[in-house]
Write a protein that holds these residues in place. Structure first.
Motif, mmCIF file in Angstrom:
data_model
loop_
_atom_site.group_PDB
_atom_site.id
_atom_site.type_symbol
_atom_site.label_atom_id
_atom_site.label_comp_id
_atom_site.label_asym_id
_atom_site.label_seq_id
_atom_site.Cartn_x
_atom_site.Cartn_y
_atom_site.Cartn_z
ATOM 1 N N PHE A 170 30.956 10.812 56.755
ATOM 2 C CA PHE A 170 31.807 10.804 55.651
ATOM 3 C C PHE A 170 31.514 12.200 55.032
ATOM 4 O O PHE A 170 30.135 11.819 54.618
ATOM 5 N N ARG A 217 32.240 15.305 53.368
ATOM 6 C CA ARG A 217 33.042 14.788 52.130
ATOM 7 C C ARG A 217 33.547 16.465 52.592
ATOM 8 O O ARG A 217 34.247 16.899 52.152
ATOM 9 N N LYS A 277 34.588 1.846 41.897
ATOM 10 C CA LYS A 277 33.870 3.420 42.418
ATOM 11 C C LYS A 277 33.296 2.758 43.761
ATOM 12 O O LYS A 277 33.561 4.053 44.643
ATOM 13 N N GLU A 327 34.844 1.422 46.354
ATOM 14 C CA GLU A 327 36.015 2.241 46.937
ATOM 15 C C GLU A 327 35.335 3.177 48.600
ATOM 16 O O GLU A 327 35.943 3.326 49.061
ATOM 17 N N LEU A 328 34.366 3.560 47.585
ATOM 18 C CA LEU A 328 33.387 4.454 48.342
ATOM 19 C C LEU A 328 32.887 3.580 49.826
ATOM 20 O O LEU A 328 33.059 4.225 50.792
ATOM 21 N N TYR A 329 32.758 2.776 49.742
ATOM 22 C CA TYR A 329 32.094 1.231 50.987
ATOM 23 C C TYR A 329 33.590 1.880 51.543
ATOM 24 O O TYR A 329 33.639 2.161 52.955
ATOM 25 N N ASP A 330 34.401 1.303 50.767
ATOM 26 C CA ASP A 330 35.339 0.944 51.992
ATOM 27 C C ASP A 330 36.433 2.266 52.641
ATOM 28 O O ASP A 330 36.201 1.877 54.026
ATOM 29 N N ALA A 331 35.849 3.071 51.959
ATOM 30 C CA ALA A 331 36.292 4.522 52.680
ATOM 31 C C ALA A 331 35.806 4.746 53.695
ATOM 32 O O ALA A 331 36.328 5.333 55.073
ATOM 33 N N GLN A 332 34.128 4.360 53.501
ATOM 34 C CA GLN A 332 33.631 4.938 54.600
ATOM 35 C C GLN A 332 33.814 4.229 55.780
ATOM 36 O O GLN A 332 33.053 4.048 56.656
ATOM 37 N N ASP A 358 36.470 2.577 56.982
ATOM 38 C CA ASP A 358 37.465 3.139 57.337
ATOM 39 C C ASP A 358 37.473 4.213 58.679
ATOM 40 O O ASP A 358 37.808 4.587 59.411
ATOM 41 N N ALA A 359 36.381 5.146 57.333
ATOM 42 C CA ALA A 359 36.572 6.511 58.582
ATOM 43 C C ALA A 359 35.673 6.261 59.914
ATOM 44 O O ALA A 359 35.540 6.935 60.672
ATOM 45 N N GLU A 392 38.014 4.439 62.460
ATOM 46 C CA GLU A 392 38.596 5.626 62.460
ATOM 47 C C GLU A 392 38.626 5.966 64.448
ATOM 48 O O GLU A 392 38.568 6.212 64.403
#
Length: 309
Positions: free
Chosen positions: A163, A165, A220, A223-228, A230-231, A234
């Protein structure tokens, strides 16, 4: 590791064996690599012996170097008998860092292997140990050997942080996983992947909030946890890591990795160092924090050389 790979083992100037010998030999044998064993000798008492006869002091120095060379040959002989191509070398030098880096430039190596020299906190505050210099400057994978349970690792963990950025180290996590997978295949070891994420290290203004309290009380944070997550998934999936071998754990990365390695009898952790070109220092310094605390050995991957900004 390829058939043409070559490992470099840096040993103590005191003619003493260490678990690093066994680890280097096991890795060389398993991978079909050649092994170059080198000692960078310097004994201050011998170098500064109070002798009026300079020639006599030089003869003592040469005699010590020759005894060490013969000792290394004695260690190499059994390895040659089991099919490992081994070369040995002894170099008399007071400060070995530059000599090691020169060796790596002139004799390309797949990895550098060295026993971790445990230094006191006070000692590390007063001067930078050789191991820390190597951690910051070694251009090839660097394996610090300590707490060896098995000569050939049986359980390996790759530590990633997918993650970033700014995207500066895009692809670096994939390289860490490729290296870890290659090691696991060579050693016939189990491979797990960990992403230790720590929300407390995130700056609130990075996401448009005036203070951290507002950030962590908002949606937020989720959202950040979910984005992490997902990354991470993947990254793991595109490198062939099955779901049961993927572990995303919240907490300080150094503490998470150390605790996991201790709880699951990990033999080796593979991780990357992130640095700024030109100033030779670590950013985030998770590897530095872990170096003297891990209950297992560490295999450190350096990022590709970056272009000047």
């Amino acid at each position: 590791m390829s058939e043409q790979s070559r490992l470099m083992l840096v040993v103590s100037p005191l003619m003493e064996s260490s678990p690093a010998f066994d680890r280097a030999a096991a890795l060389a044998k398993a991978s079909g690599a050649a092994l170059h064993i080198v000692a960078f000798d310097y004994l201050e008492g011998l170098a500064n012996a109070g002798m009026a006869n300079e020639q006599a002091r030089e003869q003592m120095r040469l005699g010590y170097v020759e005894r060490h060379r013969q000792w290394l040959e004695d260690q190499a002989r059994p390895l040659r008998k089991i099919g490992v191509p081994v070369t040995t070398e002894v170099v008399w030098v007071e400060r070995p860092l530059q000599e090691i880096l020169i060796h790596l430039r002139e004799q390309p190596m797949t990895a550098l292997i060295k026993a971790l020299e445990h230094e006191s906190t006070l000692s590390r505050l007063m001067f930078t140990p050789l191991d820390m210099h190597l951690l910051r400057e070694c251009p090839v994978p660097l394996h610090f050997v300590s707490h060896v349970r098995h000569a050939l690792p049986r359980r390996i963990v790759a530590a990633v942080d997918p993650f970033h950025r700014d995207g500066q180290y895009e692809g670096f996590n994939d390289r860490i996983l490729r290296e870890a997978a290659k090691l696991a295949s060579t050693c016939n070891a189990e491979l797990d992947v960990i992403y230790a994420h720590d929300l407390s290290s995130i700056t609130a203004n990075e996401f448009g909030f005036d203070n951290a309290a507002m950030f962590f009380s908002s949606s937020k944070a989720k959202e950040l946890y979910d984005a992490q997550g997902d990354a991470f998934r993947e990254l793991a999936e595109r490198n062939g890591i099955p779901p049961e071998r993927q572990h995303m754990i919240m907490g300080n990365p150094a503490k998470v990795l150390s605790s996991y390695a201790d709880a699951y009898d990990i033999d080796m952790i593979v991780m990357g160092r992130v640095g700024h070109r030109g100033i030779g220092r670590l950013v985030g310094s998770t590897v530095e924090h872990l170096l003297y605390k891990m209950p297992c050995s560490i295999w450190v991957i350096s990022p590709e050389i970056l272009t000047d900004q």
